[in-house]
Design a protein around this motif. Structure first.
Motif, PDB file in Angstrom:
ATOM      1  N   ASP A  46      46.282  57.002 -32.798  1.00  0.00           N
ATOM      2  CA  ASP A  46      46.132  55.695 -33.438  1.00  0.00           C
ATOM      3  C   ASP A  46      45.128  55.735 -34.578  1.00  0.00           C
ATOM      4  OD1 ASP A  46      47.931  54.610 -31.822  1.00  0.00           O
ATOM      5  OD2 ASP A  46      46.481  53.793 -30.382  1.00  0.00           O
ATOM      6  N   LEU A  49      47.228  56.570 -37.393  1.00  0.00           N
ATOM      7  CA  LEU A  49      48.247  55.570 -37.726  1.00  0.00           C
ATOM      8  C   LEU A  49      47.624  54.257 -38.143  1.00  0.00           C
ATOM      9  CD1 LEU A  49      50.743  56.192 -34.787  1.00  0.00           C
ATOM     10  CD2 LEU A  49      50.818  57.122 -37.094  1.00  0.00           C
ATOM     11  N   ASP A  82      59.053  53.583 -42.237  1.00  0.00           N
ATOM     12  CA  ASP A  82      58.215  54.326 -41.279  1.00  0.00           C
ATOM     13  C   ASP A  82      58.842  54.388 -39.884  1.00  0.00           C
ATOM     14  OD1 ASP A  82      56.246  54.882 -43.135  1.00  0.00           O
ATOM     15  OD2 ASP A  82      55.325  52.914 -42.856  1.00  0.00           O
ATOM     16  N   SER A  89      55.384  55.459 -37.677  1.00  0.00           N
ATOM     17  CA  SER A  89      54.474  54.648 -36.876  1.00  0.00           C
ATOM     18  C   SER A  89      55.134  53.440 -36.218  1.00  0.00           C
ATOM     19  CB  SER A  89      53.323  54.168 -37.761  1.00  0.00           C
ATOM     20  OG  SER A  89      53.853  53.480 -38.880  1.00  0.00           O
ATOM     21  N   THR A 146      53.604  48.463 -34.531  1.00  0.00           N
ATOM     22  CA  THR A 146      53.053  49.796 -34.234  1.00  0.00           C
ATOM     23  C   THR A 146      52.443  49.761 -32.839  1.00  0.00           C
ATOM     24  OG1 THR A 146      50.892  49.236 -35.101  1.00  0.00           O
ATOM     25  CG2 THR A 146      52.491  50.122 -36.672  1.00  0.00           C
TER      26      THR A 146
END
Lengths: 426, 266
Positions: A46, A49, A82, A89, A146
């Motif tokens: 994370d 991301l 993405d 993510s 996400t």
């Protein structure tokens, strides 16, 4: 010389200490940054991301869902850059709905990554949770989510869009065509039968045994037990069973034999009473009809079976007829009837129960034979005509299956087109 | 287990044994269990109908202002006309509505599910490259696809009523009924195994929940264990023993008498 050598060693040692210190500094700095990142998010990934929100879903479209009763809107979009690519993510898409473009937006669905559509529907009942009314403006947006719930990106807002019901379900056109073909065939053969055309139907042992079994009951002075099964009056098998019951009741009235029809469903009981009453009137013996010929027992499967088993062992019927929809009770009933020494004729369209009737009954009608039985027993033009129509409809299906399988194996493109003609879309 | 709980466990055990006793013949214990079961289930059904159907689907709708629910309500009330001989014909109207609507709904559904979808699913390319599996006599996907097609077509031929099952047509129909019988046999074996597991479950109930509880004084879950646990256990068997003695005496008294059937023939 020695001094110079020692100076060099000292400077090398200093350099080594400096490099080691620098390495230690770098390691301790990165550890502290990593620890800080760990405090902020659940996983080390994370930390990478979380640096940027994902690209949003694009080309959002919202439209009324086709071929439905309304209260449903379909939302489609193009995947976020993405999703499975780029920063990779995106883990899901959250569908948001509002009655105003300015919000507030409520979440109405969550779909996993890779999904490009969602049907936002509700129950027809306006008191149900999540109900939304037809002909009302709604606005939608899709959020690419996400692992960090706070980090997502919203698509553009689309709308207004309204839901509405359609009168015609285009997805069921193949069913309509099949029913039309069958109806036309039925009308043709009923007319031919009425004109006196001899329509051959091959003999079926189970059906021919019905008359014989009624005669046996009359000779023995014992009753006939007719079980309509556990289906509701809406089941096709129960409807077929009503017709057979009518034929059996007519014969029973003519032969003055006793008939017992224990029922599981109150509506089935009411219909069966009407059927038996009409049969007694047709036989010219309305005075012999009694309401308790057809009687209700209970709406609980095994309590019903227990009671019918008791009837079988106490009344010792000469003939047991089981026609309709049967479930786990089929073998219990049929075994008890066999133990009581009754002649047993069964018929059901419940495939898993047919083997049990096979092993415990004298005659068994398999699936379609149950539907054909009424025509066999009655020999009336309408019923014989419909039986012939069924056969011709089956011939059409058979030909379609053979053509389809040949085409799809030899000419796959033509085959797929041909196959699509039979596809039913809900 | 509390004694009061064990009392109900014993009632359940007695009813289980009473139902099993039907395997011997129809008897008073079975009749008791049967009538109790039918009575309780019929009463329960009324309550279920009231709270599960009438209240939410009619009374609540009417209370919410959905006045058109009066139509099915009135149709339901018309069913009560059956209780009066002169007006019993009125009940045919809701029955006709019910059957008509049900049939209208059922036919397209049956056509879609049993005809169109089955036909559509059958039209699949046969995977000739994996006709057999990797091992000797192993069945591959191609074989299965071909068997499904041939089996479906031949079974459909069996259900032709307009033509006698003779010659080549009869041979195909015979293959069709063999295919059906294969399916029925598999289904039979599968279901019998499920029934045996139900029977084992019932025996375990009698053994563990009832028998072992009655005699397990050391079990700490038996709260305030006393002789009443065993007394209940033996009381159930005593009922069956009394019945067995009664039956045996009846047998002895009838043994020397000529049977009714023999008497008639004589």
């Amino acid at each position: 010389m020695r001094n110079s050598f020692e100076k060099t060693r000292a400077s090398r040692a200093l350099l080594l200490v400096f490099v080691c210190s620098l390495l230690l500094l770098i390691v301790s700095f990165s550890t502290s940054v990593s620890a800080q990142a760990d405090n902020d998010s659940d996983t080390p990934a994370d930390s990478i991301l979380a640096l940027a929100a994902p690209a949003p879903a694009t080309d959002l479209k919202a439209f009324d869902t086709d071929n439905d009763h309304g209260h449903s809107i379909t939302i489609e979009w193009t995947l976020s850059a993405d999703d499975g690519a780029g920063a990779n993510s995106v883990i899901s898409y959250r569908i948001m709905k509002s009655e105003s473009p300015d919000g507030p937006f409520d979440s109405v669905g969550l779909v996993p990554l890779g999904a490009t559509s969602h049907v936002n529907s509700s129950a027809i009942d306006k008191n149900s949770e999540g109900y939304f009314s037809d002909n009302t403006d709604y606005y939608y947006r899709v959020e690419a989510m996400t692992t960090n719930a706070a980090l997502f990106s919203s698509s553009e807002i689309v709308g207004p869009v309204q839901s509405s019901g359609q009168w015609f379900n285009a997805g069921l056109v193949p069913v309509l065509i099949a029913i039309l073909i069958f109806t036309i065939l039925t009308m043709i053969f009923v007319q031919l039968a009425k004109k006196g055309m001899d329509l051959y139907v091959r003999p079926l042992a189970g059906i021919e045994a019905v008359d014989e079994a009624i005669g046996r009951a009359t000779e023995m002075g014992r009753p006939i037990l007719y079980v309509l099964g556990l289906g509701s009056a809406a089941d096709i098998a129960t409807i077929a069973s009503f017709t057979i019951l009518g034929r059996v009741a007519k014969k029973v009235a003519e032969y003055q034999t006793e008939l017992n029809v224990p029922c599981y469903d109150p509506i089935v009981m009411a219909v069966a009473q009407e059927v038996v009453k009409s049969a007694f009137i047709d036989a010219g013996r309305p005075e012999a009809y009694k309401d308790d010929i057809v009687h209700f027992i209970t709406n609980s499967q095994f309590a019903y079976v227990g009671a019918v088993n008791g009837i079988i062992m106490r009344d010792l019927p000469a003939t047991n007829v089981y026609m309709g929809k049967f479930f786990a009770e089929s073998l219990i009933l049929a075994e008890t009837g066999a133990a009581a020494g009754s002649i047993q004729i069964a018929g059901t369209d419940e495939i898993p129960q047919i083997p049990f009737f096979f092993v415990a009954c004298d005659y068994t009608l398999i699936g379609e034979e149950l539907f054909a039985a009424s025509a066999y027993l009655g020999r009336e033009p309408e019923l014989l005509g419909s039986l012939k129509a069924q056969d011709y409809a089956k011939a059409v299906l058979l030909a379609s299956a053979i053509i389809g399988i040949l085409l799809i194996n030899i000419f796959p493109d033509f085959g797929e087109t041909f196959k699509s003609w039979f596809e039913v879309i809900d | 287990m509390e004694f009061t709980t064990f009392l109900w466990t014993t009632v359940a055990a007695f009813l289980t044994l009473a139902v099993f006793s039907f395997l011997y013949k129809d008897n008073p214990m079975y009749k008791f269990a049967e009538h109790l079961f039918v009575g309780v289930s019929a009463g329960y059904f009324v309550i279920i109908l009231w709270h599960g159907a009438l209240v939410p689907n009619l009374f609540k709708k009417l209370a919410d202002g959905d006045w058109w629910y009066f139509v099915p309500g009135i149709l339901g009330v018309m069913m009560f006309a059956r209780f009066f001989k002169k007006s019993s014909w009125i009940s045919r109207w809701p029955l006709a509505m019910y059957i008509g609507i049900s049939t209208g709904l059922a036919i397209p559904l049956e056509m879609a599910n049993r005809v169109n979808r089955q036909l559509w699913a059958m039209m699949e390319p046969i995977n000739w490259s994996s006709f057999w599996g990797e091992r000797y006599l192993d069945i591959g996907s191609g074989y299965s696809e071909l068997f499904i097609f041939v089996g479906t077509v031949s079974a459909l031929v069996y259900f032709f009523f307009s033509k006698a099952h003779t010659g080549a047509f009869g041979a195909v129909a015979k293959f069709g009924i063999w295919t059906l019988m294969l399916g029925f046999g598999a289904s039979f074996g599968f279901t019998v195994m499920a029934r045996i597991s139900l029977f084992i479950n019932r025996i375990q109930y009698l053994d563990i929940n009832w028998g072992q509880t009655a005699f397990n004084a050391a079990d700490t879950s038996n709260v305030n264990y006393h002789a009443g646990f065993q007394a209940l256990f033996w009381a159930v068997w005593l009922i069956f023993l009394v019945y067995a003695v009664f039956e045996y005496k009846k047998y002895l008294s009838n043994k020397d008498k000529p049977s009714q059937a023999a008497g008639t023939s004589a």
